[in-house]
Design an enzyme around this catalytic site. Structure first.
Site, PDB file in Angstrom:
ATOM      1  N   ASP A  89       0.852  -1.193   0.000  1.00  0.00           N
ATOM      2  CA  ASP A  89       0.000   0.000   0.000  1.00  0.00           C
ATOM      3  C   ASP A  89       0.898   1.257   0.000  1.00  0.00           C
ATOM      4  OD1 ASP A  89      -2.936   1.037   0.461  1.00  0.00           O
ATOM      5  OD2 ASP A  89      -1.798   1.984   2.055  1.00  0.00           O
ATOM      6  N   TYR A 138     -12.036   8.797  -2.011  1.00  0.00           N
ATOM      7  CA  TYR A 138     -11.440   8.894  -0.671  1.00  0.00           C
ATOM      8  C   TYR A 138     -10.176   9.742  -0.626  1.00  0.00           C
ATOM      9  CZ  TYR A 138      -7.748   5.359  -1.461  1.00  0.00           C
ATOM     10  OH  TYR A 138      -6.641   4.684  -1.900  1.00  0.00           O
ATOM     11  N   TYR A 219      -1.327  11.364   2.122  1.00  0.00           N
ATOM     12  CA  TYR A 219      -2.190  11.657   0.973  1.00  0.00           C
ATOM     13  C   TYR A 219      -2.189  13.154   0.654  1.00  0.00           C
ATOM     14  CZ  TYR A 219      -4.188   6.976   1.674  1.00  0.00           C
ATOM     15  OH  TYR A 219      -4.376   5.619   1.810  1.00  0.00           O
ATOM     16  N   HIS A 284      -7.217  -6.442  -0.717  1.00  0.00           N
ATOM     17  CA  HIS A 284      -6.135  -5.462  -0.601  1.00  0.00           C
ATOM     18  C   HIS A 284      -5.083  -5.828   0.448  1.00  0.00           C
ATOM     19  CE1 HIS A 284      -4.154  -1.597  -0.803  1.00  0.00           C
ATOM     20  NE2 HIS A 284      -4.342  -1.398   0.492  1.00  0.00           N
TER      21      HIS A 284
END
Length: 306
Positions: A89, A138, A219, A284
């Protein structure tokens, strides 16, 4: 920096976790690889768990986090010029950056879920994501400091974590404003067989102490990372790589990803890509869902590059 490690001697493997995870996400790999003669080292990345969390959003760029990892490598492997690296990830994204900036420190890489994303000099990534997925996507919802944290606080850390860990829709994740994950707040969430209430309790304790801001700040630096890495436009990943992904992973099902992986683009940008493994029926959180298979893939690949 807080680090979990096991195994006294042997080559070092650095395990880099993603969001919303911790060193704990690698618990199965740490035990297995240490028993096979490696020294397994899994940090909580900056902003997570028991590692420091700088307050400024701009303290979470790829350069900051890779800098932390170089400091960690210097500390745990002073006599080993290169170490093995495993990422998942956001940890995979950081591992790509590590190999881009400092290939001299990486012997071989096993990366999961997130493919290498070569820099496009013509367009900022966030612009792209907004144009393609819209404001409720998201990653777009994570951009405004404090906004998504307030929503997560209302939902509660345990429920937020359960929602992320049980997400198996291969499509994109949307978090419309004020609607959370689209379920009633008191709706029970059944955990998969690979995740126990005890596991969730550990994650919850740490995220209740620390909050989600540190992890979400990664992010918030997507566009800044793009700006900072202009000098690496067109640079290939020159490290031996094995890539593993589940066929139900939302990352594998993102538009263009399968074509990039299977039609030569991935191999063009990562010339020492040795193998791509697509695991059927797997989501995931692949290293937790299929630990035995993932452990074997890691061990076999690193043995080849001993």
């Amino acid at each position: 920096m807080h680090v979990a490690e096991k195994g006294c001697e042997g080559p070092v493997i650095i395990f880099i976790h993603g969001f919303p995870e911790l060193w704990y996400s690698w618990r199965h790999q740490i035990t297995a690889l240490a028993s096979l003669g490696y020294r397994a080292v899994a940090p909580d990345l900056r902003g997570y768990g028991d590692t420091d969390a700088p307050p400024e959003v701009r303290s979470y760029t790829c350069l900051d986090v890779v800098g932390d990892l170089i400091g960690l490598i210097d500390a745990v492997a002073p006599n080993q010029e290169k170490v093995y690296v495993v990422g998942h990830d956001w940890g995979a994204l950081i591992a790509w950056y590590l190999c881009l900036f400092r290939p001299d420190r990486v012997k071989a890489l096993v990366n999961m879920s997130v493919v290498f994303n070569p820099r496009n000099p013509k367009r900022k990534p966030l612009e792209n994501l907004k144009a393609f997925y819209g404001e409720d996507y998201y990653i777009c919802r994570f951009q405004e400091p404090g906004e998504i944290e307030a929503e997560f606080e209302q939902i509660g850390a345990e429920t937020v974590l359960k929602e992320f860990f049980t997400y198996r829709n291969p499509g994109p994740l949307y978090l419309p404003k004020g609607k959370g994950f689209g379920h009633p707040p008191d709706a029970p969430i059944a955990l998969p067989s690979w995740l126990s209430e005890e596991d969730i309790k550990y994650y919850t304790t740490k995220f209740e102490q620390k909050g989600f801001t540190g992890g979400i700040n990664y992010y918030r630096n997507i566009d800044l990372n793009w700006e900072l890495t202009a000098a690496w436009t067109g640079v290939e990943i020159k490290v031996p790589v094995k890539f593993i992904v589940g066929d139900l992973d939302l990352t594998y099902n993102a538009p263009g990803t399968k074509e990039y992986i299977h039609n030569g683009g991935f191999k063009r940008d990562v010339p020492f890509l040795d193998e791509v493994v697509v695991m059927e029926g797997v989501g995931h959180f692949i290293n937790e869902e299929k630990p035995d298979e993932v452990n074997k893939h890691i061990f076999d690949f690193f043995q080849k590059h001993f």
